[in-house]
Structures are given as C-alpha cells and as structure tokens.
Design a protein around this motif. Structure first.
Motif, PDB file in Angstrom:
ATOM      1  N   VAL A  31       0.860  -1.184   0.000  1.00 19.04           N
ATOM      2  CA  VAL A  31       0.000   0.000   0.000  1.00 19.04           C
ATOM      3  C   VAL A  31       0.893   1.229   0.000  1.00 19.04           C
ATOM      4  O   VAL A  31       1.751   1.372   0.884  1.00 19.04           O
ATOM      5  N   PRO A  32       0.749   2.139  -0.966  1.00 20.05           N
ATOM      6  CA  PRO A  32       1.598   3.338  -0.998  1.00 20.05           C
ATOM      7  C   PRO A  32       1.539   4.107   0.322  1.00 20.05           C
ATOM      8  O   PRO A  32       0.464   4.202   0.939  1.00 20.05           O
ATOM      9  N   PRO A  33       2.674   4.640   0.784  1.00 20.13           N
ATOM     10  CA  PRO A  33       2.726   5.305   2.093  1.00 20.13           C
ATOM     11  C   PRO A  33       1.686   6.409   2.291  1.00 20.13           C
ATOM     12  O   PRO A  33       1.089   6.509   3.360  1.00 20.13           O
ATOM     13  N   LEU A  34       1.486   7.260   1.262  1.00 25.09           N
ATOM     14  CA  LEU A  34       0.523   8.350   1.415  1.00 25.09           C
ATOM     15  C   LEU A  34      -0.903   7.819   1.564  1.00 25.09           C
ATOM     16  O   LEU A  34      -1.702   8.361   2.343  1.00 25.09           O
ATOM     17  N   GLU A  35      -1.214   6.755   0.835  1.00 24.38           N
ATOM     18  CA  GLU A  35      -2.551   6.162   0.947  1.00 24.38           C
ATOM     19  C   GLU A  35      -2.728   5.539   2.331  1.00 24.38           C
ATOM     20  O   GLU A  35      -3.780   5.692   2.964  1.00 24.38           O
ATOM     21  N   LEU A  36      -1.696   4.872   2.813  1.00 28.10           N
ATOM     22  CA  LEU A  36      -1.745   4.270   4.149  1.00 28.10           C
ATOM     23  C   LEU A  36      -1.852   5.348   5.216  1.00 28.10           C
ATOM     24  O   LEU A  36      -2.607   5.203   6.190  1.00 28.10           O
ATOM     25  N   LEU A  37      -1.124   6.447   5.042  1.00 26.22           N
ATOM     26  CA  LEU A  37      -1.200   7.558   5.989  1.00 26.22           C
ATOM     27  C   LEU A  37      -2.603   8.157   6.020  1.00 26.22           C
ATOM     28  O   LEU A  37      -3.129   8.483   7.085  1.00 26.22           O
ATOM     29  N   ALA A  38      -3.217   8.296   4.849  1.00 26.03           N
ATOM     30  CA  ALA A  38      -4.572   8.840   4.785  1.00 26.03           C
ATOM     31  C   ALA A  38      -5.551   7.947   5.535  1.00 26.03           C
ATOM     32  O   ALA A  38      -6.406   8.428   6.289  1.00 26.03           O
ATOM     33  N   HIS A  39      -5.419   6.645   5.361  1.00 22.70           N
ATOM     34  CA  HIS A  39      -6.306   5.714   6.077  1.00 22.70           C
ATOM     35  C   HIS A  39      -6.049   5.775   7.579  1.00 22.70           C
ATOM     36  O   HIS A  39      -6.999   5.764   8.381  1.00 22.70           O
ATOM     37  N   ARG A  40      -4.784   5.839   7.968  1.00 21.73           N
ATOM     38  CA  ARG A  40      -4.473   5.917   9.393  1.00 21.73           C
ATOM     39  C   ARG A  40      -5.096   7.169   9.999  1.00 21.73           C
ATOM     40  O   ARG A  40      -5.639   7.131  11.117  1.00 21.73           O
ATOM     41  N   VAL A  47     -11.973   6.359  15.586  1.00 22.61           N
ATOM     42  CA  VAL A  47     -11.771   5.754  16.907  1.00 22.61           C
ATOM     43  C   VAL A  47     -11.736   6.816  17.999  1.00 22.61           C
ATOM     44  O   VAL A  47     -12.416   6.703  19.031  1.00 22.61           O
ATOM     45  N   PHE A  48     -10.939   7.876  17.787  1.00 18.81           N
ATOM     46  CA  PHE A  48     -10.810   8.917  18.800  1.00 18.81           C
ATOM     47  C   PHE A  48     -12.138   9.634  19.043  1.00 18.81           C
ATOM     48  O   PHE A  48     -12.508   9.906  20.191  1.00 18.81           O
ATOM     49  N   ALA A  49     -12.838   9.962  17.967  1.00 23.26           N
ATOM     50  CA  ALA A  49     -14.124  10.653  18.115  1.00 23.26           C
ATOM     51  C   ALA A  49     -15.137   9.763  18.833  1.00 23.26           C
ATOM     52  O   ALA A  49     -15.939  10.245  19.648  1.00 23.26           O
ATOM     53  N   SER A  50     -15.104   8.465  18.550  1.00 23.12           N
ATOM     54  CA  SER A  50     -16.019   7.532  19.217  1.00 23.12           C
ATOM     55  C   SER A  50     -15.727   7.476  20.710  1.00 23.12           C
ATOM     56  O   SER A  50     -16.650   7.453  21.538  1.00 23.12           O
ATOM     57  N   ILE A  51     -14.450   7.456  21.073  1.00 26.06           N
ATOM     58  CA  ILE A  51     -14.071   7.423  22.491  1.00 26.06           C
ATOM     59  C   ILE A  51     -14.536   8.702  23.195  1.00 26.06           C
ATOM     60  O   ILE A  51     -15.100   8.656  24.297  1.00 26.06           O
ATOM     61  N   SER A 216      -5.772   0.318  11.625  1.00 28.33           N
ATOM     62  CA  SER A 216      -4.774   1.363  11.905  1.00 28.33           C
ATOM     63  C   SER A 216      -5.289   2.380  12.927  1.00 28.33           C
ATOM     64  O   SER A 216      -4.508   2.950  13.699  1.00 28.33           O
ATOM     65  N   GLY A 217      -6.590   2.617  12.931  1.00 29.12           N
ATOM     66  CA  GLY A 217      -7.153   3.549  13.906  1.00 29.12           C
ATOM     67  C   GLY A 217      -7.009   3.025  15.323  1.00 29.12           C
ATOM     68  O   GLY A 217      -6.607   3.757  16.236  1.00 29.12           O
ATOM     69  N   PHE A 218      -7.316   1.749  15.516  1.00 29.29           N
ATOM     70  CA  PHE A 218      -7.183   1.123  16.827  1.00 29.29           C
ATOM     71  C   PHE A 218      -5.717   1.054  17.238  1.00 29.29           C
ATOM     72  O   PHE A 218      -5.379   1.300  18.399  1.00 29.29           O
ATOM     73  N   LEU A 219      -4.840   0.747  16.277  1.00 30.72           N
ATOM     74  CA  LEU A 219      -3.406   0.652  16.557  1.00 30.72           C
ATOM     75  C   LEU A 219      -2.836   2.002  16.985  1.00 30.72           C
ATOM     76  O   LEU A 219      -1.878   2.068  17.765  1.00 30.72           O
ATOM     77  N   THR A 220      -3.398   3.074  16.484  1.00 34.29           N
ATOM     78  CA  THR A 220      -2.963   4.420  16.874  1.00 34.29           C
ATOM     79  C   THR A 220      -3.529   4.818  18.227  1.00 34.29           C
ATOM     80  O   THR A 220      -2.837   5.435  19.047  1.00 34.29           O
ATOM     81  N   ALA A 221      -4.781   4.433  18.476  1.00 33.20           N
ATOM     82  CA  ALA A 221      -5.467   4.883  19.692  1.00 33.20           C
ATOM     83  C   ALA A 221      -5.028   4.136  20.945  1.00 33.20           C
ATOM     84  O   ALA A 221      -4.812   4.751  22.001  1.00 33.20           O
ATOM     85  N   LEU A 222      -4.892   2.821  20.862  1.00 33.34           N
ATOM     86  CA  LEU A 222      -4.646   2.023  22.063  1.00 33.34           C
ATOM     87  C   LEU A 222      -3.371   2.429  22.806  1.00 33.34           C
ATOM     88  O   LEU A 222      -3.412   2.653  24.028  1.00 33.34           O
TER      89      LEU A 222
END
Length: 304
Positions: A31-40, A47-51, A216-222
């Motif tokens: 997955v291209p880095p910029l596309e992966l960054l956008a998804h992250r 995730v953060f807004a839900s919390i 990736s959202g959970f991996l960033t939040a936890l």
C-alpha cells in the motif's frame, strides 16, 4: 495492584505496541505510504471521536479549536505528527527500520536540545555531555556512510517539535490528538478520492488489506490511551526510561525479524547513543531522587 504498578504495565503495553508496529506496516508494504497515511488519519479520527463521544467530551473539540491561535498550534502539531507518521511508514516499507530505531533512541536527546534552545531550559554538565555524544554519533555516521542519517534525524526532530507544541495546549491528550486528525482528515479524504478516482485505491479490493487498514485507527489509539494512563500514575522519569522499550523493539524487528544488515558505522552510532542515553537517564534518576529527598525533608521540617 497499586496504581503505580498499573501505570508501569500500561507504559510497557504502549511501548510494546509502538515497538512492534513495524510488523503491521510490513504487512501493508504494497500500500503506498501516502494512501496508508490517509487511512491511518481517517480511521484514527473514527476511533478517537467515538471514544470522546462515549466519554461525553466531544464538545471539548470546539474548545481545542476555539481560537485562531489554537487552530495554528493544532495545525502545526498535526503537520509534525503526520510527517513523522509518513516517514515511519515509508522507512518500514523500504527496509530502513534500523534508522527509525536510531531516530527514536535519539528523540529524548533532541527533545532536550530543543527545550534548551527554545524554552531556555538548563542542562547539567553530564546532560550536555550526553547531547555531545549524540552529535558525535551523527557526525561519524555521516562521514562513514557519506550521507547524514536523515531518516533518524527527521523522525527525532518532528517528534521533538510535536512534543514542544503539545506543551502549549491546555486540553487533554485525547482531545488534542482528535483535533489534530480532524484537521488532517479533509486532506486525507481528498487524497483517497484522487487515488480511488484513478482506480488505484486498495481499500475494498481485498478483505484482509481493508481490515488491516481499518485496524490502523485502533493501533494508533490504544497505545496513546495506555500512555495517558501511565502518565497519570507514574513519575516522568520512569515514563522516560520505559520509553526506550519502543526503539529497542524496533531494533529487534529490524535486525532479527527483517534481517537488516548493520555496518560498523551504524554499530558505533548505536553504541554512542546508548551511552548517551545511559548518562542522561542516570542524571534524570539522580535529579528525581534529590527532588524527593527535598520534598521529604521539607515535609519533616514543616509538618501540617
């Protein structure tokens, strides 16, 4: 279980997740880095807004972005952390995890240097010597390899500047990070629209890849949640020492799991950085002990 022990376990958990995260990004190497960054960015926002919504704190986002100055500070923090995320993802995918490890080892020393230059903080002679050793490590690596370790330096600098900016914020870490990804989300959405518009987007084409991107959202939040819990229960010296778990595990991933080669100049640089961190950490521990003795002495002299 005491609150302090809970905090130590939380910090170990956070740093273990950060340290082993190169394995996750290796799984998404196509997955291209910029596309992966956008998804992250976008899944982190979800995730953060839900919390915050579950905590009833969504309204605090308005306060975090309630003035022009706050928006500028949040935007700069968002720029620094997105640059850090992008470079980390790119480096893992390109097989430069050794350099990311070195960068996060260098980060505490770079942060100290930034604090000295920008905030006028005072350093002890031993701490200056530790910073000098880090400079020597960079110089010898540059001379030996014929090029400066830009990945390591940029990762350390962007994270250091990110920490500096975060000192200007009065909102909590969860609210501030949510505000940061909120600021970045329109750019992320536009980029994904362009990628999918030309038929190159990977999301939705494969269940496994799509699930990993959402994760990736959970991996960033936890780890951030664990880190926040640790910071509330453990003194900052202990937090600082435990943070070295992160680059140590990255170093393990690079050398043992990914088979990245280490040359003599890199080994020398790591040796110098490790020595510098040992000196700096030792000084920090000594200062913390002196502070505690001072507090105990004052309490004994002036009982309530």
């Amino acid at each position: 279980m005491s609150p302090q022990f809970q905090g130590i376990l939380a910090m170990i958990g956070a740093c273990t997740i950060w340290g082993l995260s190169p394995i996750y990004y290796k799984l998404l190497k196509d997955v291209p880095p910029l596309e992966l960054l956008a998804h992250r960015t976008l899944w982190s926002l979800v995730v953060f807004a839900s919390i915050l919504a579950m905590q009833g704190k969504l309204a605090r986002l308005r306060a975090a972005l309630g003035s022009a100055r706050a928006v500028v500070v949040i935007a700069f923090a968002a720029l620094m952390i997105s640059a850090n995320w992008y470079l980390f993802i790119f480096s893992v995918q390109q097989g430069h995890v050794t350099q990311t490890s070195l960068g996060y080892y260098m980060f505490p020393l770079v942060a100290v240097l930034i604090g000295t230059v920008v905030l006028g903080e005072k350093l002890k002679p031993l701490q200056w010597f530790a910073v000098a050793l880090a400079v020597v490590a960079v110089v010898q690596l540059t001379i030996g390899l014929g090029v400066a370790p830009w990945i390591s330096l940029t990762l350390a600098a962007t994270f250091g500047l990110y920490g500096l900016v975060k000192k200007q914020l009065t909102v909590g870490p969860m609210v501030s990070v949510t505000a940061e990804v909120l600021v970045l989300s329109p750019i992320a959405l536009c980029w994904l629209a362009v990628v999918h518009g030309r038929g190159d987007g990977v999301f939705g084409t494969d269940f496994g890849t799509s699930a990993l991107l959402m994760f990736s959202g959970f991996l960033t939040a936890l780890p951030l949640i664990l880190f926040s819990a640790a910071a509330q229960r453990v003194n900052m010296v202990t937090v600082g020492l435990l943070q070295y778990i992160n680059p140590t595990l990255q170093f393990f991933c690079a050398v043992v799991l990914f088979g990245e080669a280490l040359n003599t100049f890199q080994l020398a640089a790591f040796g110098l950085i490790w020595t510098a961190l040992a000196l700096y950490s030792g000084q920090s521990v000594a200062q913390e002990r002196a502070r505690r003795r001072s507090v105990m002495t004052s309490a004994a002299e002036f009982p309530r």
